[in-house]
Design a protein around this motif. Structure first.
Motif, PDB file in Angstrom:
ATOM      1  N   TYR A 107       6.933   9.504   3.954  1.00  0.00           N
ATOM      2  CA  TYR A 107       6.098   9.188   4.878  1.00  0.00           C
ATOM      3  C   TYR A 107       4.870   9.411   4.687  1.00  0.00           C
ATOM      4  O   TYR A 107       3.848   8.836   5.179  1.00  0.00           O
ATOM      5  CB  TYR A 107       6.766   9.789   6.130  1.00  0.00           C
ATOM      6  CG  TYR A 107       7.843   8.947   6.930  1.00  0.00           C
ATOM      7  CD1 TYR A 107       8.852   8.528   6.236  1.00  0.00           C
ATOM      8  CD2 TYR A 107       7.765   8.859   8.227  1.00  0.00           C
ATOM      9  CE1 TYR A 107       9.665   7.943   6.753  1.00  0.00           C
ATOM     10  CE2 TYR A 107       8.755   7.939   8.938  1.00  0.00           C
ATOM     11  CZ  TYR A 107       9.919   7.674   8.000  1.00  0.00           C
ATOM     12  OH  TYR A 107      10.851   6.841   8.543  1.00  0.00           O
ATOM     13  N   LEU A 108       4.670  10.666   4.224  1.00  0.00           N
ATOM     14  CA  LEU A 108       2.909  11.189   4.103  1.00  0.00           C
ATOM     15  C   LEU A 108       2.400  10.214   2.985  1.00  0.00           C
ATOM     16  O   LEU A 108       1.262  10.024   3.287  1.00  0.00           O
ATOM     17  CB  LEU A 108       2.795  12.399   3.733  1.00  0.00           C
ATOM     18  CG  LEU A 108       1.435  13.112   3.972  1.00  0.00           C
ATOM     19  CD1 LEU A 108       1.413  13.400   5.462  1.00  0.00           C
ATOM     20  CD2 LEU A 108       1.276  14.317   3.178  1.00  0.00           C
ATOM     21  N   ARG A 109       3.113   9.721   1.990  1.00  0.00           N
ATOM     22  CA  ARG A 109       2.190   8.827   1.082  1.00  0.00           C
ATOM     23  C   ARG A 109       2.029   7.532   1.935  1.00  0.00           C
ATOM     24  O   ARG A 109       0.968   7.038   1.598  1.00  0.00           O
ATOM     25  CB  ARG A 109       3.247   8.719  -0.029  1.00  0.00           C
ATOM     26  CG  ARG A 109       2.953   9.952  -1.280  1.00  0.00           C
ATOM     27  CD  ARG A 109       4.099   9.676  -2.208  1.00  0.00           C
ATOM     28  NE  ARG A 109       4.205  10.656  -3.174  1.00  0.00           N
ATOM     29  CZ  ARG A 109       3.141  10.907  -4.215  1.00  0.00           C
ATOM     30  NH1 ARG A 109       2.483   9.827  -4.461  1.00  0.00           N
ATOM     31  NH2 ARG A 109       3.479  11.833  -5.133  1.00  0.00           N
ATOM     32  N   GLY A 162      -1.793   6.861   2.435  1.00  0.00           N
ATOM     33  CA  GLY A 162      -2.042   5.536   1.481  1.00  0.00           C
ATOM     34  C   GLY A 162      -1.963   5.822  -0.196  1.00  0.00           C
ATOM     35  O   GLY A 162      -2.767   5.624  -0.705  1.00  0.00           O
ATOM     36  N   ILE A 163      -1.156   7.044  -0.353  1.00  0.00           N
ATOM     37  CA  ILE A 163      -1.164   7.527  -1.727  1.00  0.00           C
ATOM     38  C   ILE A 163       0.019   6.862  -2.328  1.00  0.00           C
ATOM     39  O   ILE A 163       1.267   7.039  -2.094  1.00  0.00           O
ATOM     40  CB  ILE A 163      -1.018   8.988  -1.682  1.00  0.00           C
ATOM     41  CG1 ILE A 163      -2.323   9.672  -0.971  1.00  0.00           C
ATOM     42  CG2 ILE A 163      -1.119   9.568  -3.269  1.00  0.00           C
ATOM     43  CD1 ILE A 163      -3.521   9.453  -1.682  1.00  0.00           C
ATOM     44  N   ASP A 164       0.040   6.078  -3.225  1.00  0.00           N
ATOM     45  CA  ASP A 164       1.098   5.310  -3.800  1.00  0.00           C
ATOM     46  C   ASP A 164       2.122   6.477  -4.617  1.00  0.00           C
ATOM     47  O   ASP A 164       1.780   7.312  -5.361  1.00  0.00           O
ATOM     48  CB  ASP A 164       0.583   4.304  -4.989  1.00  0.00           C
ATOM     49  CG  ASP A 164       0.153   3.086  -4.435  1.00  0.00           C
ATOM     50  OD1 ASP A 164       0.187   2.764  -3.073  1.00  0.00           O
ATOM     51  OD2 ASP A 164      -0.560   2.376  -5.319  1.00  0.00           O
ATOM     52  N   PRO A 165       3.391   5.972  -4.560  1.00  0.00           N
ATOM     53  CA  PRO A 165       4.149   7.035  -5.206  1.00  0.00           C
ATOM     54  C   PRO A 165       4.303   6.802  -6.758  1.00  0.00           C
ATOM     55  O   PRO A 165       3.699   5.651  -7.061  1.00  0.00           O
ATOM     56  CB  PRO A 165       5.703   6.501  -4.646  1.00  0.00           C
ATOM     57  CG  PRO A 165       5.642   5.189  -4.133  1.00  0.00           C
ATOM     58  CD  PRO A 165       4.163   5.274  -3.694  1.00  0.00           C
ATOM     59  N   PRO A 166       4.676   7.596  -7.680  1.00  0.00           N
ATOM     60  CA  PRO A 166       5.062   7.346  -8.986  1.00  0.00           C
ATOM     61  C   PRO A 166       5.419   5.857  -9.360  1.00  0.00           C
ATOM     62  O   PRO A 166       6.253   5.700  -8.459  1.00  0.00           O
ATOM     63  CB  PRO A 166       5.477   8.669  -9.511  1.00  0.00           C
ATOM     64  CG  PRO A 166       5.249   9.674  -8.583  1.00  0.00           C
ATOM     65  CD  PRO A 166       5.410   9.007  -7.180  1.00  0.00           C
ATOM     66  N   ALA A 167       5.103   5.343 -10.512  1.00  0.00           N
ATOM     67  CA  ALA A 167       5.460   4.011 -10.847  1.00  0.00           C
ATOM     68  C   ALA A 167       7.097   4.133 -10.633  1.00  0.00           C
ATOM     69  O   ALA A 167       7.703   2.881 -10.589  1.00  0.00           O
ATOM     70  CB  ALA A 167       4.672   3.550 -11.888  1.00  0.00           C
TER      71      ALA A 167
END
Lengths: 194, 194
Positions: A165-167, A171-176
């Motif tokens: 949720y925080l990402r 607007g911080i993308d999760p690792p690929a």
């Protein structure tokens, strides 16, 4: 129930009202200028009387809660994989897919906005939170039914829901790749097998 | 610089403008009705011309970022305890104390609101995020200077910042005691000693 008051607008069925109002909320949330998310503004955008919104939903929070739980059920469906670990990974995978889209991030911001404010008692806030994350409660109940010992809701909140949720909110993308497994391994500990 | 245009309002010094505008942002954020957080609305509440706000801050995001970084520095100061674990626990303790207050929760919601939107590139969003959590970067740098190996910013985001921030945003109180240590032990692993 009783038909809408006559108005210069085209009369809508209850389902059309609901759909137009839901879409208006999503549109206003999407506005990069940070449009006013008030009931009159929502009513105007949806082309309905604001009295219809108050009568049907009662408050802005209740309306937002209806929008987000409806969309969460549609966009973030619950899978039964047969194990706690599998269910949690499937939930996190759906979450990661969702927060990679602007609509998904918006939905999660709306979940936050739909939570009752500080004037509401902590117990009521916790209940409302559980309603927003009903899928997680279902996963815990199924696990308990299979004889597994699921983590507490607080542990799942801190280690699985919060990072996703925080990402989304920031607007911080999760690792690929491998992110759902990483979060679930941290939460459950031990080897990723079984 | 040059004085404000003549206006029916009482002329304010630059520092008075800044203070009035910051307070107006906080007031509007606190509005349980979800008031319109636009530059004209902020200007009206602060009793300044909206052109002054555009000239000084350039955009709503930049203004919000100024408000939140100023308040974070004041309300969430950075301690040097001599160890990575100690610094992180001190940071989390300040965070827990802050999110137990309505003002603290508001501030964290404002940090989220101040992040650039989806139209901004991921790299720029990540940079902006690092500016909001400058204290964490300082803690990591000090740790590296002492020869410690701090976790990555992503690990700290997922395991320390996310649970605190999400609880603030959702209004879910942290456990009554031991929560900072719990989060830091999960993050760093191993025994809580040294």
């Amino acid at each position: 129930m009783s038909p809408e008051q006559p108005s210069p607008r085209i009369r809508k069925s209850p389902e059309q009202v609901r759909s137009a109002v839901h879409q208006a909320v999503i549109d206003l949330l999407s506005d990069p200028e940070g449009a006013d998310l008030t009931i009159p503004a929502i009513a105007q955008r949806a082309g309905v009387n604001h009295t219809s919104i108050y009568r049907r939903w009662g408050s802005r929070e209740a309306l937002l809660a209806d929008v987000v739980t409806t969309r969460l059920e549609r966009d973030w469906p619950l899978k039964d994989t047969g194990s706690l670990r599998g269910d949690l990974i499937a939930w996190a995978e759906a979450g990661v897919a969702s927060i990679r889209t602007p609509e998904g991030r918006l939905l999660i911001r709306a979940v936050a906005l739909s939570m009752p404010g500080s004037h509401t008692a902590q117990g009521e806030r916790a209940q409302q939170f559980q309603r927003r994350i009903a899928a997680i409660e279902s996963i815990r109940e199924r696990a308990a039914g299979r004889g597994e010992s699921p983590p507490s809701l607080e542990q799942i909140l801190d280690q699985l829901i919060a990072p996703l949720y925080l990402r989304a909110i920031f607007g911080i993308d999760p690792p690929a790749s491998g992110y759902p497994e990483l979060l679930v391994n941290r939460l459950l500990g031990g080897a990723p097998g079984a």
